[in-house]
Design a protein around this motif. Sequence first.
Motif, PDB file in Angstrom:
ATOM      1  N   GLN A  40       0.823  -1.220   0.000  1.00 17.72           N
ATOM      2  CA  GLN A  40       0.000   0.000   0.000  1.00 17.72           C
ATOM      3  C   GLN A  40       0.851   1.262   0.000  1.00 17.72           C
ATOM      4  O   GLN A  40       0.523   2.228  -0.669  1.00 17.72           O
ATOM      5  N   LEU A  41       1.916   1.277   0.791  1.00 16.96           N
ATOM      6  CA  LEU A  41       2.720   2.486   0.953  1.00 16.96           C
ATOM      7  C   LEU A  41       3.868   2.563  -0.041  1.00 16.96           C
ATOM      8  O   LEU A  41       4.582   3.566  -0.090  1.00 16.96           O
ATOM      9  N   GLU A  42       4.049   1.504  -0.826  1.00 15.19           N
ATOM     10  CA  GLU A  42       5.106   1.427  -1.835  1.00 15.19           C
ATOM     11  C   GLU A  42       6.483   1.708  -1.230  1.00 15.19           C
ATOM     12  O   GLU A  42       7.280   2.473  -1.770  1.00 15.19           O
ATOM     13  N   ASN A  43       6.748   1.074  -0.089  1.00 18.47           N
ATOM     14  CA  ASN A  43       8.008   1.254   0.612  1.00 18.47           C
ATOM     15  C   ASN A  43       8.303  -0.022   1.387  1.00 18.47           C
ATOM     16  O   ASN A  43       7.465  -0.491   2.154  1.00 18.47           O
ATOM     17  N   GLN A  44       9.487  -0.574   1.217  1.00 16.31           N
ATOM     18  CA  GLN A  44       9.843  -1.799   1.923  1.00 16.31           C
ATOM     19  C   GLN A  44      10.261  -1.547   3.367  1.00 16.31           C
ATOM     20  O   GLN A  44      10.491  -2.487   4.111  1.00 16.31           O
ATOM     21  N   HIS A  45      10.363  -0.287   3.748  1.00 14.78           N
ATOM     22  CA  HIS A  45      10.793   0.051   5.102  1.00 14.78           C
ATOM     23  C   HIS A  45       9.591   0.447   5.957  1.00 14.78           C
ATOM     24  O   HIS A  45       9.263   1.618   6.084  1.00 14.78           O
ATOM     25  N   VAL A  46       8.917  -0.559   6.501  1.00 13.71           N
ATOM     26  CA  VAL A  46       7.800  -0.333   7.418  1.00 13.71           C
ATOM     27  C   VAL A  46       8.032  -1.186   8.664  1.00 13.71           C
ATOM     28  O   VAL A  46       8.681  -2.230   8.590  1.00 13.71           O
ATOM     29  N   VAL A  47       7.523  -0.714   9.788  1.00  8.23           N
ATOM     30  CA  VAL A  47       7.650  -1.464  11.032  1.00  8.23           C
ATOM     31  C   VAL A  47       6.311  -1.488  11.756  1.00  8.23           C
ATOM     32  O   VAL A  47       5.477  -0.607  11.567  1.00  8.23           O
ATOM     33  N   THR A  48       6.143  -2.501  12.578  1.00  5.83           N
ATOM     34  CA  THR A  48       4.960  -2.597  13.423  1.00  5.83           C
ATOM     35  C   THR A  48       5.175  -1.715  14.639  1.00  5.83           C
ATOM     36  O   THR A  48       6.152  -1.879  15.369  1.00  5.83           O
ATOM     37  N   LYS A  49       4.263  -0.770  14.859  1.00  8.88           N
ATOM     38  CA  LYS A  49       4.349   0.114  16.024  1.00  8.88           C
ATOM     39  C   LYS A  49       3.463  -0.379  17.159  1.00  8.88           C
ATOM     40  O   LYS A  49       3.825  -0.295  18.323  1.00  8.88           O
ATOM     41  N   TYR A  50       2.287  -0.916  16.814  1.00  8.88           N
ATOM     42  CA  TYR A  50       1.291  -1.196  17.847  1.00  8.88           C
ATOM     43  C   TYR A  50       0.357  -2.300  17.371  1.00  8.88           C
ATOM     44  O   TYR A  50      -0.054  -2.320  16.207  1.00  8.88           O
ATOM     45  N   ILE A  51       0.032  -3.188  18.283  1.00  6.11           N
ATOM     46  CA  ILE A  51      -1.018  -4.177  18.056  1.00  6.11           C
ATOM     47  C   ILE A  51      -1.949  -4.105  19.254  1.00  6.11           C
ATOM     48  O   ILE A  51      -1.510  -4.248  20.401  1.00  6.11           O
ATOM     49  N   SER A  52      -3.235  -3.860  19.007  1.00  3.80           N
ATOM     50  CA  SER A  52      -4.217  -3.714  20.091  1.00  3.80           C
ATOM     51  C   SER A  52      -4.531  -5.059  20.726  1.00  3.80           C
ATOM     52  O   SER A  52      -3.919  -6.081  20.406  1.00  3.80           O
ATOM     53  N   SER A  53      -5.528  -5.067  21.560  1.00  4.50           N
ATOM     54  CA  SER A  53      -5.984  -6.298  22.204  1.00  4.50           C
ATOM     55  C   SER A  53      -6.223  -7.379  21.166  1.00  4.50           C
ATOM     56  O   SER A  53      -6.735  -7.117  20.083  1.00  4.50           O
ATOM     57  N   ILE A  54      -5.861  -8.569  21.548  1.00  6.56           N
ATOM     58  CA  ILE A  54      -6.015  -9.728  20.672  1.00  6.56           C
ATOM     59  C   ILE A  54      -7.106 -10.598  21.273  1.00  6.56           C
ATOM     60  O   ILE A  54      -7.039 -10.953  22.451  1.00  6.56           O
ATOM     61  N   ASN A  55      -8.101 -10.910  20.476  1.00  5.09           N
ATOM     62  CA  ASN A  55      -9.219 -11.700  20.972  1.00  5.09           C
ATOM     63  C   ASN A  55      -9.179 -13.098  20.354  1.00  5.09           C
ATOM     64  O   ASN A  55      -9.547 -13.272  19.199  1.00  5.09           O
ATOM     65  N   PHE A  56      -8.702 -14.081  21.140  1.00  4.91           N
ATOM     66  CA  PHE A  56      -8.716 -15.469  20.682  1.00  4.91           C
ATOM     67  C   PHE A  56     -10.122 -16.014  20.911  1.00  4.91           C
ATOM     68  O   PHE A  56     -10.604 -16.051  22.031  1.00  4.91           O
ATOM     69  N   MET A  57     -10.778 -16.439  19.847  1.00  3.98           N
ATOM     70  CA  MET A  57     -12.166 -16.882  19.928  1.00  3.98           C
ATOM     71  C   MET A  57     -12.316 -18.387  19.732  1.00  3.98           C
ATOM     72  O   MET A  57     -13.307 -18.966  20.152  1.00  3.98           O
TER      73      MET A  57
END
Length: 132
Positions: A40-57
Amino acid sequence: MKFHTRKWIKPEDLNANNSLFGGRLLAWIDEEAALYAIIQLENQHVVTKYISSINFMASARVNDIVEIGIEPVKFGKTSLTLKCEVRNKMTRQTIITIDEIIMVNLGEDGQPKAHGKHQIEYVKDRLEAKTK
């Protein structure tokens, strides 16, 4: 939501309870989110900043096929916020949901960089625009 990736659960993906190890699933989700953001951003340099609550169902077992769905929620100045759902391909039962995964676009210096994107773009549309 579009489901882009499928994973076949193998014995090495299981925890001591013989169900899908949550850490393995989160690694797959993080990789899928990164790939989505890179495209989407047309850039190979991206990082994960945040992952919210994870709901295992629900859980998954060996030989199940799971599919990972990623959908954009918001385009920030330097970030892209996504949401995720993983479901069992055969039963359509939801295994996990994540409301927010924030990916940050980086410049060559490793610092956040504005990406200038405001909406979803499809690769086929970019290719058509370049040939016109």
